[in-house]
Design an enzyme around this catalytic site. Sequence first.
Site, PDB file in Angstrom:
ATOM      1  N   GLY A   1     167.033 -14.418  14.195  1.00 33.43           N
ATOM      2  CA  GLY A   1     168.138 -14.375  15.140  1.00 33.43           C
ATOM      3  C   GLY A   1     167.904 -13.392  16.273  1.00 33.43           C
TER       4      GLY A   1
ATOM      5  N   GLY B   1     164.918 -12.675  18.223  1.00 29.41           N
ATOM      6  CA  GLY B   1     164.164 -13.120  19.398  1.00 29.41           C
ATOM      7  C   GLY B   1     164.971 -13.999  20.320  1.00 29.41           C
TER       8      GLY B   1
ATOM      9  N   ARG C   1     166.827 -17.495   8.488  1.00 18.74           N
ATOM     10  CA  ARG C   1     166.106 -17.111   7.275  1.00 18.74           C
ATOM     11  C   ARG C   1     166.866 -16.082   6.437  1.00 18.74           C
ATOM     12  NH1 ARG C   1     160.921 -17.363  10.695  1.00 18.74           N
ATOM     13  NH2 ARG C   1     160.265 -19.509  10.271  1.00 18.74           N
TER      14      ARG C   1
ATOM     15  N   CYS D   1     167.314 -18.856  15.308  1.00 17.00           N
ATOM     16  CA  CYS D   1     165.885 -18.711  15.019  1.00 17.00           C
ATOM     17  C   CYS D   1     165.769 -18.004  13.675  1.00 17.00           C
ATOM     18  CB  CYS D   1     165.122 -18.000  16.141  1.00 17.00           C
ATOM     19  SG  CYS D   1     165.349 -16.218  16.286  1.00 17.00           S
TER      20      CYS D   1
ATOM     21  N   HIS E   1     185.975  -7.763  20.222  1.00 13.48           N
ATOM     22  CA  HIS E   1     185.665  -6.491  20.876  1.00 13.48           C
ATOM     23  C   HIS E   1     184.636  -6.597  21.987  1.00 13.48           C
ATOM     24  CE1 HIS E   1     187.103  -3.932  17.199  1.00 13.48           C
ATOM     25  NE2 HIS E   1     187.992  -4.836  17.591  1.00 13.48           N
TER      26      HIS E   1
END
Length: 143
Positions: free
Chosen positions: A68, A70, A109, A65, A98
């Site tokens: 990233g 949401g 974006r 998205c 990890h």
Amino acid sequence: MKIAIGNDHAGPEYKAAIVKILEAKGYEVVNYGTDTFESVDYPDFGHKVAMDVETKNADFGVVICGSGNGIAITANKHQGVRCALCWIKEIAILARQHNDANVISIPARFVAIQQAVEMVEAFLSTDFEGGRHANRVNKIACS
């Protein structure tokens, strides 16, 4: 290996590039994302990817998205899903090594398409180190 991928309107070009590379490498890809730039709701796609990972219908997931965040928050609502928001390849590697992350979140974006492809490739080719990290990962899930 089966990969579920989902994206909102910020990520059609990213998804297309990632799917092309994954399929060329022989991965089976399940596409839950939109193919247009018309506004859609990222949870609709994030939940589908996370459900596939949660039910083991997919080995890993990729969500995309604008920020990233949401879509990562959405994916992390599912038990057994450890979605990591990554912005450079090194973070993607550490998320696997990890944290045993099984879903990578891409902020469309804020990273270039080639960078996103490299992060996904690194994510999928990196193994969980286990050891001291396994104890920590086991403490993540709520019962």
